[in-house]
Enzyme design. Structure first.
Site, PDB file in Angstrom:
ATOM      1  N   GLY A 209      -4.570  -4.415  -3.654  1.00  0.00           N
ATOM      2  CA  GLY A 209      -5.568  -3.380  -3.930  1.00  0.00           C
ATOM      3  C   GLY A 209      -4.798  -2.155  -4.368  1.00  0.00           C
ATOM      4  CG  HIS A 210      -2.202  -2.224  -6.958  1.00  0.00           C
ATOM      5  ND1 HIS A 210      -1.384  -2.864  -7.832  1.00  0.00           N
ATOM      6  CD2 HIS A 210      -1.858  -2.690  -5.729  1.00  0.00           C
ATOM      7  CE1 HIS A 210      -0.578  -3.691  -7.168  1.00  0.00           C
ATOM      8  NE2 HIS A 210      -0.858  -3.608  -5.887  1.00  0.00           N
TER       9      HIS A 210
ATOM     10  CD  GLN B  80       0.864  -8.916  -2.458  1.00  0.00           C
ATOM     11  OE1 GLN B  80       1.546  -9.559  -3.243  1.00  0.00           O
ATOM     12  NE2 GLN B  80      -0.408  -8.673  -2.693  1.00  0.00           N
TER      13      GLN B  80
ATOM     14  CE  LYS C 184       2.351  -2.509  -4.332  1.00  0.00           C
ATOM     15  NZ  LYS C 184       2.073  -2.100  -2.944  1.00  0.00           N
TER      16      LYS C 184
ATOM     17  CG  ASP D 236      -1.848  -1.215   1.233  1.00  0.00           C
ATOM     18  OD1 ASP D 236      -2.258  -1.665   0.156  1.00  0.00           O
ATOM     19  OD2 ASP D 236      -2.124  -1.726   2.334  1.00  0.00           O
TER      20      ASP D 236
HETATM   21  P1  GDP Z   1      -0.740   0.264  -3.570  1.00  0.00           P
HETATM   22  O1  GDP Z   1      -1.330  -1.010  -3.039  1.00  0.00           O
HETATM   23  O2  GDP Z   1       0.720   0.361  -3.335  1.00  0.00           O
HETATM   24  O3  GDP Z   1      -1.104   0.533  -5.003  1.00  0.00           O
HETATM   25  O4  GDP Z   1      -1.384   1.426  -2.703  1.00  0.00           O
HETATM   26  P2  GDP Z   1      -2.955   1.587  -2.336  1.00  0.00           P
HETATM   27  O5  GDP Z   1      -3.653   2.060  -3.547  1.00  0.00           O
HETATM   28  O6  GDP Z   1      -3.460   0.382  -1.645  1.00  0.00           O
HETATM   29  O7  GDP Z   1      -2.874   2.709  -1.225  1.00  0.00           O
HETATM   30  C1  GDP Z   1      -2.377   3.969  -1.488  1.00  0.00           C
HETATM   31  C2  GDP Z   1      -3.501   4.991  -1.210  1.00  0.00           C
HETATM   32  O8  GDP Z   1      -2.948   6.283  -1.134  1.00  0.00           O
HETATM   33  C3  GDP Z   1      -4.521   5.062  -2.332  1.00  0.00           C
HETATM   34  O9  GDP Z   1      -5.769   5.386  -1.778  1.00  0.00           O
HETATM   35  C4  GDP Z   1      -4.011   6.199  -3.206  1.00  0.00           C
HETATM   36  O10 GDP Z   1      -5.041   6.842  -3.936  1.00  0.00           O
HETATM   37  C5  GDP Z   1      -3.436   7.123  -2.172  1.00  0.00           C
HETATM   38  N1  GDP Z   1      -2.284   7.924  -2.601  1.00  0.00           N
HETATM   39  C6  GDP Z   1      -1.265   7.581  -3.429  1.00  0.00           C
HETATM   40  N2  GDP Z   1      -0.340   8.565  -3.454  1.00  0.00           N
HETATM   41  C7  GDP Z   1      -0.783   9.533  -2.628  1.00  0.00           C
HETATM   42  C8  GDP Z   1      -0.253  10.792  -2.210  1.00  0.00           C
HETATM   43  O11 GDP Z   1       0.842  11.213  -2.594  1.00  0.00           O
HETATM   44  N3  GDP Z   1      -0.996  11.505  -1.315  1.00  0.00           N
HETATM   45  C9  GDP Z   1      -2.186  11.075  -0.844  1.00  0.00           C
HETATM   46  N4  GDP Z   1      -2.839  11.832   0.028  1.00  0.00           N
HETATM   47  N5  GDP Z   1      -2.717   9.897  -1.225  1.00  0.00           N
HETATM   48  C10 GDP Z   1      -2.023   9.139  -2.090  1.00  0.00           C
HETATM   49  P1  IMO Z   2      -0.920  -4.251  -2.197  1.00  0.00           P
HETATM   50  O1  IMO Z   2      -0.480  -4.788  -3.530  1.00  0.00           O
HETATM   51  C1  IMO Z   2      -0.953  -4.661   2.157  1.00  0.00           C
HETATM   52  C2  IMO Z   2      -0.947  -8.733   3.758  1.00  0.00           C
HETATM   53  C3  IMO Z   2      -2.190  -9.194   4.483  1.00  0.00           C
HETATM   54  C4  IMO Z   2      -1.570 -10.158   5.486  1.00  0.00           C
HETATM   55  C5  IMO Z   2      -0.455 -10.802   4.695  1.00  0.00           C
HETATM   56  C6  IMO Z   2      -0.805 -12.158   4.086  1.00  0.00           C
HETATM   57  O2  IMO Z   2      -2.211  -3.534  -2.232  1.00  0.00           O
HETATM   58  O3  IMO Z   2       0.178  -3.467  -1.568  1.00  0.00           O
HETATM   59  P2  IMO Z   2      -2.354 -12.897   2.051  1.00  0.00           P
HETATM   60  O4  IMO Z   2      -3.812 -12.704   1.810  1.00  0.00           O
HETATM   61  O5  IMO Z   2      -1.481 -12.330   0.978  1.00  0.00           O
HETATM   62  O6  IMO Z   2      -1.994 -14.329   2.363  1.00  0.00           O
HETATM   63  O7  IMO Z   2      -2.042 -12.071   3.417  1.00  0.00           O
HETATM   64  O8  IMO Z   2      -0.127  -9.889   3.645  1.00  0.00           O
HETATM   65  N1  IMO Z   2      -1.169  -8.225   2.403  1.00  0.00           N
HETATM   66  C7  IMO Z   2      -1.128  -6.929   2.053  1.00  0.00           C
HETATM   67  N2  IMO Z   2      -0.963  -5.825   2.821  1.00  0.00           N
HETATM   68  N3  IMO Z   2      -1.074  -4.535   0.817  1.00  0.00           N
HETATM   69  C8  IMO Z   2      -1.212  -5.623   0.042  1.00  0.00           C
HETATM   70  O9  IMO Z   2      -1.199  -5.562  -1.317  1.00  0.00           O
HETATM   71  C9  IMO Z   2      -1.283  -6.902   0.659  1.00  0.00           C
HETATM   72  N4  IMO Z   2      -1.444  -8.156   0.205  1.00  0.00           N
HETATM   73  C10 IMO Z   2      -1.355  -8.967   1.271  1.00  0.00           C
HETATM   74  O10 IMO Z   2      -2.853  -8.122   5.106  1.00  0.00           O
HETATM   75  O11 IMO Z   2      -0.986  -9.435   6.559  1.00  0.00           O
HETATM   76 MG    MG Z   3      -2.867  -1.660  -1.786  1.00  0.00          MG
END
Ligand code: GDP
Ligand code: IMO
Ligand code: MG
Length: 433
Positions: free
Chosen positions: A40-41, A225, A16, A13
């Site tokens: 979850g991206h 991840q 990416k 998270d």
């Molecule tokens: P990922 O799993 O690495 O793709 O990240 P996620 O999408 O799960 O979580 C990142 C969250 O932060 C998302 O809700 C993005 O929309 C948000 N986000 C990304 N970059 C920024 C930033 O620079 N500032 C803020 N406030 N939110 C951001």
């Molecule tokens: P993105 O791509 C954050 C965590 C789960 C748990 C552990 C194992 O959005 O960054 P799993 O279901 O993979 O066997 O769970 O890994 N986890 C993540 N945490 N971002 C993710 O993906 C994750 N994918 C798995 O919360 O601790």
């Molecule tokens: Mg994510």
């Protein structure tokens, strides 16, 4: 030749999805190489949010190849729902192709059941998985009983593999966990329906990438991840079941390491974690709550609150080493605005005097005894979300970025100051080096 890998340097998270969407403009192919719908991206373009779990974050651009590599585990139901969701939102560009590796493994209903049953049985010691069946699907892959996309396309092969698996999984579900068994027949019919939808997308991803590379096309590999959820280098056993580090882009997509030019590591300006496991810089105070609230730190997959803490450079340094990171993208810097004093963890220390600065201890018992060694920096109060160049940032914000860069020993190539695609400072584009 130009290939860029994007990986998370923390526990996932990091943002990416946002960075991959931005870089995808310059890429011809965008490839996911591991994980499944545990990811979850999130992408935000002109205020409109799109959340992706399986489809690469390049999908919002037209004239691309978006590929799901052999290293992924695919829940076909979720993939089809995601395709439909994008179509409904008019977000599936007409000339972009979605390609699914015929070697990718399938997540089956019994994988989800085993994942959930095992977590429930662990009680307080649970990993906190996403319960999407990721671990059990990878187990089957490694123990050579997995069912792959190519099997899905052949009814007889699929039916036979399903029959054998159901026999074994039912023994496990009923005898060990006291759960209800699964029935192979409805699964067969359900999956044959998915086969009809997915057949036109199935292909040999490695072969297509080879052709693209020969034609001097640009390839972007999207990690899921983060490096500390890697099954080898993460905080085992509180990790996911795949290799999340950059090296796995090669295995998980079918390209050789000699084809890779650069690796961008995404660093959130603070640290978050979903699920269980050690977290040295975790904040259980109002600053942690503030970061959680301002950063809207809720899991994009499970909706769980993310645990929050200060930036931990021990984690980042290990990721730089293990993934061979050549450039850093700092995200969510805007979330720190308004915090008077900021801390960065530069090392760990245990009561018995052990110290860690560039590597995380392998032994979780040691990790749990680690206490952070912090340096402190002044915060800033100015709104930074409209900054377009590094020079637009307040002095103390720039100092935070410079400190991170120096501690990591890798240059910063991007700074994200808001969730939207355009709320970004790009100092170096890895495709235009
Ligand atoms: P990922 O799993 O690495 O793709 O990240 P996620 O999408 O799960 O979580 C990142 C969250 O932060 C998302 O809700 C993005 O929309 C948000 N986000 C990304 N970059 C920024 C930033 O620079 N500032 C803020 N406030 N939110 C951001
Ligand atoms: P993105 O791509 C954050 C965590 C789960 C748990 C552990 C194992 O959005 O960054 P799993 O279901 O993979 O066997 O769970 O890994 N986890 C993540 N945490 N971002 C993710 O993906 C994750 N994918 C798995 O919360 O601790
Ligand atoms: Mg994510």
């Amino acid at each position: 030749m130009s290939s860029v890998i994007v990986v998370g340097t923390q526990w996932g998270d990091e943002g990416k999805g946002k960075v991959v969407d931005l870089y995808a403009e310059d890429a011809d192919a965008i490839v996911r190489f591991q994980g499944g719908n545990n990811a979850g991206h999130t992408i935000v373009v002109r205020g409109k949010q799109t959340i992706l779990h399986l489809i690469p974050s390049g999908i919002l651009h037209d004239h691309k190849m978006c590929m799901l590599g052999n290293g992924m585990v695919i829940d076909p139901k979720v993939l089809i729902e995601e395709i439909r969701y994008l179509e409904k939102e008019n977000a599936f560009p007409p000339n972009t192709k979605l390609i699914l590796s015929d070697r990718a493994h399938l997540i089956m209903p019994y994988h989800r059941r085993v994942d959930a049953a095992r977590e429930a049985a662990k009680g307080a010691g649970k990993i906190g998985t996403t319960q999407r069946g990721i671990g059990p699907a990878y187990e089957d892959k490694v123990s050579r009983v997995g069912i792959r996309v190519c099997d899905l396309l052949d009814r007889d092969t699929f039916a036979e593999k399903l029959r054998r698996n159901v026999e074994e999984k039912n023994f496990y579900l009923t005898k060990l966990f006291g759960e209800q068994p699964v029935d192979a027949k409805p699964i067969l019919e359900e999956y044959m329906g998915y086969a009809d939808v997915l057949r036109p997308h199935a292909a040999d991803v490695s072969l297509l990438l080879d052709e693209a590379i020969r034609q001097k096309k640009k390839i972007l590999f999207e990690g899921a991840q983060g490096c500390h959820l890697d099954v080898d280098y993460g905080t085992y056993p509180f990790v996911t079941s795949s290799n999340t580090v950059a090296g796995n882009a090669c295995c998980g997509a079918g390209v050789g390491p000699t084809q890779i030019n650069s690796v961008v590591g995404i660093v959130k300006a603070y640290t978050t974690r979903v699920g269980s496991g050690p977290f040295v810089t975790e904040l259980a105070d109002e600053i942690g709550e503030r970061i959680q609230r301002v950063g809207q730190e809720f899991g994009a997959t499970t909706g769980r609150k993310r645990r929050c803490g200060w930036l931990d450079m021990v984690l980042v340094r290990q990721s730089v080493r293990v993934s061979g990171i050549t450039g850093l993208a700092i995200t969510k810097l805007d979330v720190l605005t308004g915090i008077d004093k900021l801390r960065i963890c530069v090392g760990y220390r245990t009561e018995s005097g052990e110290e860690f600065a560039t590597s995380v201890p392998a032994d979780l018992n040691v990790f749990e005894r680690c206490r952070p060694v912090y340096m402190e920096l002044d915060g800033w109060t100015e709104d930074i979300t409209s900054a377009k160049r590094i020079e637009d940032l307040p002095r103390s914000t720039r100092r935070y970025v410079d400190t991170l860069e120096n501690l990591a020993g890798v240059k910063v190539v991007l700074v994200s100051v808001g969730a939207d695609r355009n709320e970004t400072i790009v100092t170096e584009n890895p495709f235009r080096r």
